[in-house]
Design an enzyme around this catalytic site. Structure first.
Site, mmCIF file in Angstrom:
data_model
loop_
_atom_site.group_PDB
_atom_site.id
_atom_site.type_symbol
_atom_site.label_atom_id
_atom_site.label_comp_id
_atom_site.label_asym_id
_atom_site.label_seq_id
_atom_site.Cartn_x
_atom_site.Cartn_y
_atom_site.Cartn_z
ATOM 1 C CG HIS A 54 -0.151 -0.007 2.529
ATOM 2 N ND1 HIS A 54 0.429 1.402 3.322
ATOM 3 C CD2 HIS A 54 0.222 -1.006 3.383
ATOM 4 C CE1 HIS A 54 0.785 0.921 4.310
ATOM 5 N NE2 HIS A 54 0.871 -0.324 4.347
ATOM 6 N N GLY A 55 0.233 2.357 -0.667
ATOM 7 C CA GLY A 55 0.887 3.609 -0.640
ATOM 8 C C GLY A 55 2.423 3.646 -1.079
#
Length: 215
Positions: free
Chosen positions: A140-141
């Site tokens: 994620h991210g």
């Protein structure tokens, strides 16, 4: 208006993988441009039409390109192919193998490629002309810079930053929140526990800085 024709630039090892992924995803490739291959030879039943000169005088609005150049580990040639044809007005298609898993709100930029079995988790950003290779995992991210190359089986934990033109070798692991600088090289199987300087080269478990000379 007629549909744009898709042309693959280069059909070496990486080019064949890209071609296979594009076709499996339901795309149609009108031809291959590769000066090192015989005109009329076929790869996955797609014919080689010539070299780059085939595009001379062609209207960019009628053709979309796919970048078949890989990295070894230098990413400069792949970057240059993309930039040269962008300056001439051509657009590049994104490639995503149907077996790839891509989460919500992922930004998949022009010319980026996500190969078979790769996982890209939510809210990650894949820069233009970047490659997420076979079975790589991007959590994620993460933010992957333009022209960056993430090798097969590499693991990027959450919120990792990979700079423009950086190269991560097969099976490399980057721990959460770490930044790999622009143009850096991470050796295969390395474990990155702290930031890598722009242009640096790191190898080992945990990774340490090495001096190399690219040919």
């Amino acid at each position: 208006m007629s549909e744009k024709r898709v042309m693959l630039l280069g059909v070496g090892g990486h080019g064949c993988v890209v071609l296979d992924a594009f076709l499996l995803a339901g795309g149609h490739v009108a031809g291959i441009l590769d000066p090192g291959k015989a005109v009329g030879s076929r790869h996955f039943d797609v014919a080689v039409l010539g070299g780059d000169e085939w595009l001379d005088g062609r209207e960019p609005g009628s053709i979309v390109l796919v970048n078949g150049v890989g990295a070894s580990p230098a990413t400069g040639l792949r970057r240059d192919v993309f930039n040269v044809w962008k300056r001439r007005g051509f657009d590049f298609a994104r490639v995503q193998h149907p077996s790839a898993v891509v989460g919500r709100e992922v930004e998949h930029s022009e010319g980026s490629q996500i190969m078979a079995g790769a996982v890209v988790q939510c809210r990650s950003v894949i820069g233009a002309n970047a490659v997420i290779n076979t079975r790589a995992s991007v959590d994620h991210g993460c933010r992957i810079g333009v022209h960056a190359f993430i090798g097969p089986g590499a693991i990027l934990c959450g919120d990792v930053r990979v700079g423009d033109g950086a190269f991560l070798g097969a099976g490399a692991v980057v721990l959460p929140g770490v930044t790999v600088g622009h143009g850096a090289i991470v050796g295969a199987g390395s474990v990155i526990t702290r930031d890598v300087s722009p242009g640096g080269c790191v190898v080992g478990v945990p990774a340490v800085t090495k001096t190399i000379r690219l040919l």
